[in-house]
Design a protein around this motif. Sequence first.
Motif, PDB file in Angstrom:
ATOM      1  N   GLN A 195       4.153   1.448  14.076  1.00 44.68           N
ATOM      2  CA  GLN A 195       3.306   0.579  14.054  1.00 44.68           C
ATOM      3  C   GLN A 195       2.269  -0.349  13.133  1.00 44.68           C
ATOM      4  N   PHE A 196       1.727   1.145  12.214  1.00 40.83           N
ATOM      5  CA  PHE A 196       1.250   0.823  10.988  1.00 40.83           C
ATOM      6  C   PHE A 196       1.255  -0.694   9.801  1.00 40.83           C
ATOM      7  N   ILE A 197       1.310  -2.101  10.097  1.00 41.00           N
ATOM      8  CA  ILE A 197       0.638  -2.573   9.065  1.00 41.00           C
ATOM      9  C   ILE A 197       1.110  -2.934   8.001  1.00 41.00           C
ATOM     10  N   THR A 198      -0.519  -1.645   7.529  1.00 41.47           N
ATOM     11  CA  THR A 198      -0.798  -2.052   6.137  1.00 41.47           C
ATOM     12  C   THR A 198      -0.889  -0.471   6.122  1.00 41.47           C
ATOM     13  N   THR A 199      -1.675   0.184   4.467  1.00 40.41           N
ATOM     14  CA  THR A 199      -1.652   1.235   4.550  1.00 40.41           C
ATOM     15  C   THR A 199      -3.000   1.692   4.435  1.00 40.41           C
ATOM     16  N   ASN A 200      -4.071   1.423   4.865  1.00 46.10           N
ATOM     17  CA  ASN A 200      -4.978   1.910   5.623  1.00 46.10           C
ATOM     18  C   ASN A 200      -6.411   1.779   6.934  1.00 46.10           C
ATOM     19  N   VAL A 201      -6.861   2.860   6.853  1.00 39.95           N
ATOM     20  CA  VAL A 201      -6.714   2.576   8.514  1.00 39.95           C
ATOM     21  C   VAL A 201      -7.767   1.275   8.542  1.00 39.95           C
ATOM     22  N   THR A 202      -9.124   1.153   8.275  1.00 38.81           N
ATOM     23  CA  THR A 202      -9.761  -0.404   8.014  1.00 38.81           C
ATOM     24  C   THR A 202      -9.058  -1.874   8.151  1.00 38.81           C
ATOM     25  N   ASP A 203      -7.798  -1.871   6.784  1.00 40.29           N
ATOM     26  CA  ASP A 203      -7.275  -2.789   6.448  1.00 40.29           C
ATOM     27  C   ASP A 203      -6.630  -3.234   8.342  1.00 40.29           C
ATOM     28  N   GLU A 204      -6.453  -2.023   8.613  1.00 43.50           N
ATOM     29  CA  GLU A 204      -5.395  -2.658  10.338  1.00 43.50           C
ATOM     30  C   GLU A 204      -6.707  -3.153  11.240  1.00 43.50           C
ATOM     31  N   ILE A 205      -6.803  -2.276  11.174  1.00 43.14           N
ATOM     32  CA  ILE A 205      -7.832  -3.036  12.047  1.00 43.14           C
ATOM     33  C   ILE A 205      -8.426  -4.123  12.240  1.00 43.14           C
ATOM     34  N   VAL A 206      -9.007  -4.531  10.185  1.00 36.92           N
ATOM     35  CA  VAL A 206      -9.104  -5.503  10.364  1.00 36.92           C
ATOM     36  C   VAL A 206      -7.532  -6.787  10.435  1.00 36.92           C
ATOM     37  N   PHE A 207      -6.722  -6.124   9.883  1.00 43.50           N
ATOM     38  CA  PHE A 207      -5.291  -7.812  10.047  1.00 43.50           C
ATOM     39  C   PHE A 207      -5.816  -8.904  11.913  1.00 43.50           C
ATOM     40  N   GLY A 208      -5.604  -8.130  12.943  1.00 44.21           N
ATOM     41  CA  GLY A 208      -5.989  -8.783  13.736  1.00 44.21           C
ATOM     42  C   GLY A 208      -6.937  -9.330  13.828  1.00 44.21           C
ATOM     43  N   LEU A 209      -7.784  -9.310  13.399  1.00 46.42           N
ATOM     44  CA  LEU A 209      -9.379  -9.911  13.407  1.00 46.42           C
ATOM     45  C   LEU A 209      -9.311 -11.008  12.099  1.00 46.42           C
TER      46      LEU A 209
END
Lengths: 254, 266, 307
Positions: free
Chosen positions: B89-103
Amino acid sequence: MNPSDRLIVGQFLERKSSLHILDPRTKLIGFLLFMIVVMLLDTKSGYIAATLFVFIVLQLSRIPLTLYIRGLMPLLPVVLLTLLYHLLWGQGIGEGIRIFWRILLMVLPASALTATTRPLQMAQGIETLLKPLSKLRVPVEQFALMIVIAIRFIPTILEDIQRIRLARKARGFQSKRNLLSPMIEFIQILVPLLISTVRRADQLTLAIEARAYGDGRGRTVFRRLLFKKPDALATLLIVLSLSIIFAIDMLFPY
Amino acid sequence: MLVFDHVQFYYRRGQSVLNEINFSIEQGEFVSVVGGNGSGKSTLAKLMNGLLVAKQGSVKLDSIEVSDPAYTPHIRQKIGLIFQNPEDQFITTNVTDEIVFGLENIRVPAEEMQERVDQALQVVGMTSFAQASPHELSGGQKQKIAIAAILAMRPKWIVFDEATSMLDPASRFELIQLMQSLHQRGITIIQITHHMDEVLVSERVLLLDQGCLIFDGRPDHFFKTLPLESYGLEAPFALRIHKRLDWRGELAADWKGRAASQWLNR
Amino acid sequence: MVKSIKKETTAETRVGWELHDVSVQRSGRDVLQRINLTLTPGAWTSLIGKTGAGKSTLASLLKGLIPRFTGQYLIGSQPIATDRKGKSLVVPEIGFVFQYPEHQIFETTVERELSFALRMRGDSMSDIQKQIQNLLPKVGLSEDLLPQSPLLLSGGQKRRLAIASVLIANPSLLILDEPTAALDPVSRRQLLDLLQDWQQEKGTEQKRTVLFISHRIEDVAEYSDRILLLHERKLLAHQTANELLLDHSELLIQSGIPLPESIQLLRLTEQLSGMTLHPASCREADVLREVEQIWQIPQEGAKHESF
């Protein structure tokens, strides 16, 4: 397999280097220009100049050279195959080496590009560069997300390959020592690999949808791309070096 | 309120996965959905936010049909889903980017994002991993990031689709504790599980067997009345003890209380 | 060639697998530190430890999947075979079931998947047929499935198929890396029972040898003859299940493994009653019997105090 042992094309590494701070668009355009120059190169002196340029770029990324070189290993079968092809049906060993060299000159900067650029920024860079195309109803944003996911999947797919190979090895498979066997093994692994990748892609699609990804229109953007002073300087340097490479290629025809 | 009304679902015609499902869940509840492998519980989870669409009947969240395309972003923002496999379920390669994706998807203004990222990471206790890549995280940590990515979207509901089943016991306890603290913050928790000890922390149990809803009620009632083994499940140890020692019911009751509190305080 | 391997197998079955001072390094860090152990033939050994303790590395090492390590690995008093560069070679007679076995199915039909190891070994077609017929009922798969694609099987069937395709080669040592992960309790018990039946199958010279990796001790305690406890890359204990759970449970707590609830109850009962209990074994039934007996003796004082 430990991901920090080698650097695979597509993998991002957090460092503080002059390449990392550049705008992705600067790097993308620089990369594209360099590709064009490599395509046009004709002489050994040109190749040597381009190699020197790549070497400097890799040094600037502050990532050890050995990581880059180990990252090339998965490409080895493909490279060997091209070499073999040129030996048998092409214009002999000289041509084979030239192709091999050219592949290196393309792959190494590509891994430097992805190693120093966050995938999301890369996607954003591509998206802004391709923006004009969206007027022609090309789905630029979706294309950008596709690139992020493709990059994210490279290490996963390599792990899957490793896993299937181990499972076969553990059940008594031994690769034979001839040139064709890596290819045959690759084909045999391809089917289960495809299946597991489709399964993963399925899961990921759900994860993307579950986080409210819509048609991609009207998303907000977290990090706005800014073309700053270093970018102007870098662009200048790239254009200058590429002209020099091109000039060397023209002036010293060895 | 989430309402399932005469829901039927199948992947292939004639092979029904869910049949005549009727229930409703109020805002603020803590519900466990249990059942053996292949009972249809994961399908149920995906129907809750419209990832799958009921073949018959309707699924409504606050009177809005969850599969209505016009409301998709709205529904997905309101009801988050955590999946079983932390890997996929990780879409990106970085934690912050991952959270930002939905936002970015729900059009949060850029100025507000950093604050939301920091807040979400703080709730799950992963602040120091803001710049980590998924390769550096354990399964439990990946699940926490997945939760942070949902939390940042400020949902009212979170569905955990067997989110603990691939974790080791220590990470599992941490995740359950996290669910409880989210519940205390007013988020409705729906967890899909086959670990019976996890059921003890919820207020209500739904039991699925072969696509049918067999039970809907309080956990103590659930454990008292049902032959769990025949549904692929196992009674929690405290209950097995209770049955063995029914002539010393008080001890068992005390044991159960202690076990639950020890377990939660771990 | 094939025959000679089989002969070696019987020889090894008698002697076992020994590690002497084995350490493994990866990227300059130890992933296993000075491991000493002997796996006894005919025993079910369970390998317990938290995520990251080094369980999978130890298992891979035994299978010969880790090319370089320090120390000595003896199979039937012979050092593990190496290639010309001194890298360990895969040990063919050890069966290895990886984590999430269903993700390692790589053939196009159930039959081909089952026969893969036998084909690699060079068994004849009729032999292969016989062995498949023999194994299918034991793993609860029906014959109708043989020509089907593994993709069409249910989750549970896939997992049993993946395990069956390792069992079929009749390995001298069977290593399983958390094969019950993500299964519901009843399926988990079924799988464990199936493996135990296979391990203790009648008609074989002696019991088979199993190394079972798990992070949940309560799942395997009843099945294990011995338990290996790994903690932070070191071997902390190598004891029978009874010794570890009844006499040395502090080692489990020390390595972050939650005690089985039956043992927790035992400790609580001891605390409440002020007596030391000695159940016949660590099996849940035995522990409960002991606890029951204690509470049959009226302990009025203790009882009133505690409630």
